[in-house]
Design an enzyme around this catalytic site. Sequence first.
Site, PDB file in Angstrom:
ATOM      1  N   TYR B  26       0.825  -1.351   0.047  1.00 56.97           N
ATOM      2  CA  TYR B  26       0.000  -0.003  -0.087  1.00 56.97           C
ATOM      3  C   TYR B  26       1.040   1.265  -0.018  1.00 56.97           C
ATOM      4  O   TYR B  26       0.615   2.218  -0.727  1.00 56.97           O
ATOM      5  CB  TYR B  26      -0.910  -0.078   1.250  1.00 56.97           C
ATOM      6  CG  TYR B  26      -1.656   1.335   1.601  1.00 56.97           C
ATOM      7  CD1 TYR B  26      -2.780   1.484   0.709  1.00 56.97           C
ATOM      8  CD2 TYR B  26      -1.324   2.324   2.625  1.00 56.97           C
ATOM      9  CE1 TYR B  26      -3.630   2.693   0.801  1.00 56.97           C
ATOM     10  CE2 TYR B  26      -2.084   3.197   2.850  1.00 56.97           C
ATOM     11  CZ  TYR B  26      -3.114   3.497   1.925  1.00 56.97           C
ATOM     12  OH  TYR B  26      -3.971   4.868   2.109  1.00 56.97           O
ATOM     13  N   TYR B 139      -5.174  10.895  11.648  1.00 54.49           N
ATOM     14  CA  TYR B 139      -4.603  11.380  12.869  1.00 54.49           C
ATOM     15  C   TYR B 139      -4.987  12.910  13.329  1.00 54.49           C
ATOM     16  O   TYR B 139      -5.113  13.342  14.455  1.00 54.49           O
ATOM     17  CB  TYR B 139      -3.168  11.192  12.624  1.00 54.49           C
ATOM     18  CG  TYR B 139      -2.695   9.929  12.490  1.00 54.49           C
ATOM     19  CD1 TYR B 139      -3.033   8.820  13.533  1.00 54.49           C
ATOM     20  CD2 TYR B 139      -2.265   9.335  11.451  1.00 54.49           C
ATOM     21  CE1 TYR B 139      -2.607   7.581  13.367  1.00 54.49           C
ATOM     22  CE2 TYR B 139      -1.715   8.065  11.136  1.00 54.49           C
ATOM     23  CZ  TYR B 139      -1.986   7.141  12.191  1.00 54.49           C
ATOM     24  OH  TYR B 139      -1.590   5.771  12.193  1.00 54.49           O
TER      25      TYR B 139
END
Lengths: 173, 173
Positions: B26, B139
């Site tokens: 990924y 985040y």
Amino acid sequence: MNFKIRAATKEDCKDISRMIMELAVYEKMSDQVKISHEELERDGFCQNPFFECLVAEVPEEHKSNEGFTVVGYAFYFYTYSTWEGRSVYLEDLYVMQEFRGNGIGKGLLSKVAEVGKQKQCVRLQLSVLDWNTTSRDFYAAKGAQDLTASEGWHFIRFDGQNLDNLANEACKD
Amino acid sequence: MNFKIRAATKEDCKDISRMIMELAVYEKMSDQVKISHEELERDGFCQNPFFECLVAEVPEEHKSNEGFTVVGYAFYFYTYSTWEGRSVYLEDLYVMQEFRGNGIGKGLLSKVAEVGKQKQCVRLQLSVLDWNTTSRDFYAAKGAQDLTASEGWHFIRFDGQNLDNLANEACKD
């Protein structure tokens, strides 16, 4: 100049604490320093220490203007890459200003690399501030890669209330 | 979806190793993965482990298309700030694609924060790639600061021959 690099002992924590503050002043972030030498003694000299530290010491006759013989330190710990395994992370490398230019910083850095290799670490990592070209050039000259520049890695931090909030969400589950 | 978060055991290392590779694919850096599950077993489940790991597990009836029930992991270790003390560093946070959107990533992250708080850590840190806006937004939404953007911290690495050269300089002294 004659100097010796050795593993720090509990008795060096006051000197390390003093130099941590000196380095933070140089980095223009001294307001962020909250640590005491007692905490360093507790966390670095216990059963499973959170860090290791090397200090550079000069002979008594070369002591600093203020009378110090411990004039530099390298503060490091072990981390782990899920791609390559054991790594060593150099949190701080510091030499007091009046002792720079004598190879002490280079000696401390090499010693951390050696200790890391003995522990089978495949990487030595650290962070520098972008405006600190002296440090960036020092590391680049020795072959270090700047991964923020080349691959785009950014440092992310949770602390204070945001960290508490995260932890509290887990408690609710 | 029902899932459970628990500390990884030695027996989970094959699953963790598989997911480390999935995450690297990924991140478009799968050529950098050199680690084996045997190394994870050795380094994470010894006397003074180099890391800790949590895994997310789903019940047998919800197993993945390929038959896996361990579908996510959080890989972390303890670091140390010379300004603030004990910290926890989240090296990897990963959930298999077909299980995303069920709160598993959030659950793993919160649990790491909780474990860190229990160890008196004052920071939870990690790194993300600049193009990975999905992670950066995830985040940031939880209050994380991007220290590369706000303070200018860059990641520096020595490895391979450059690390050997550094270590060899210490041996000569």
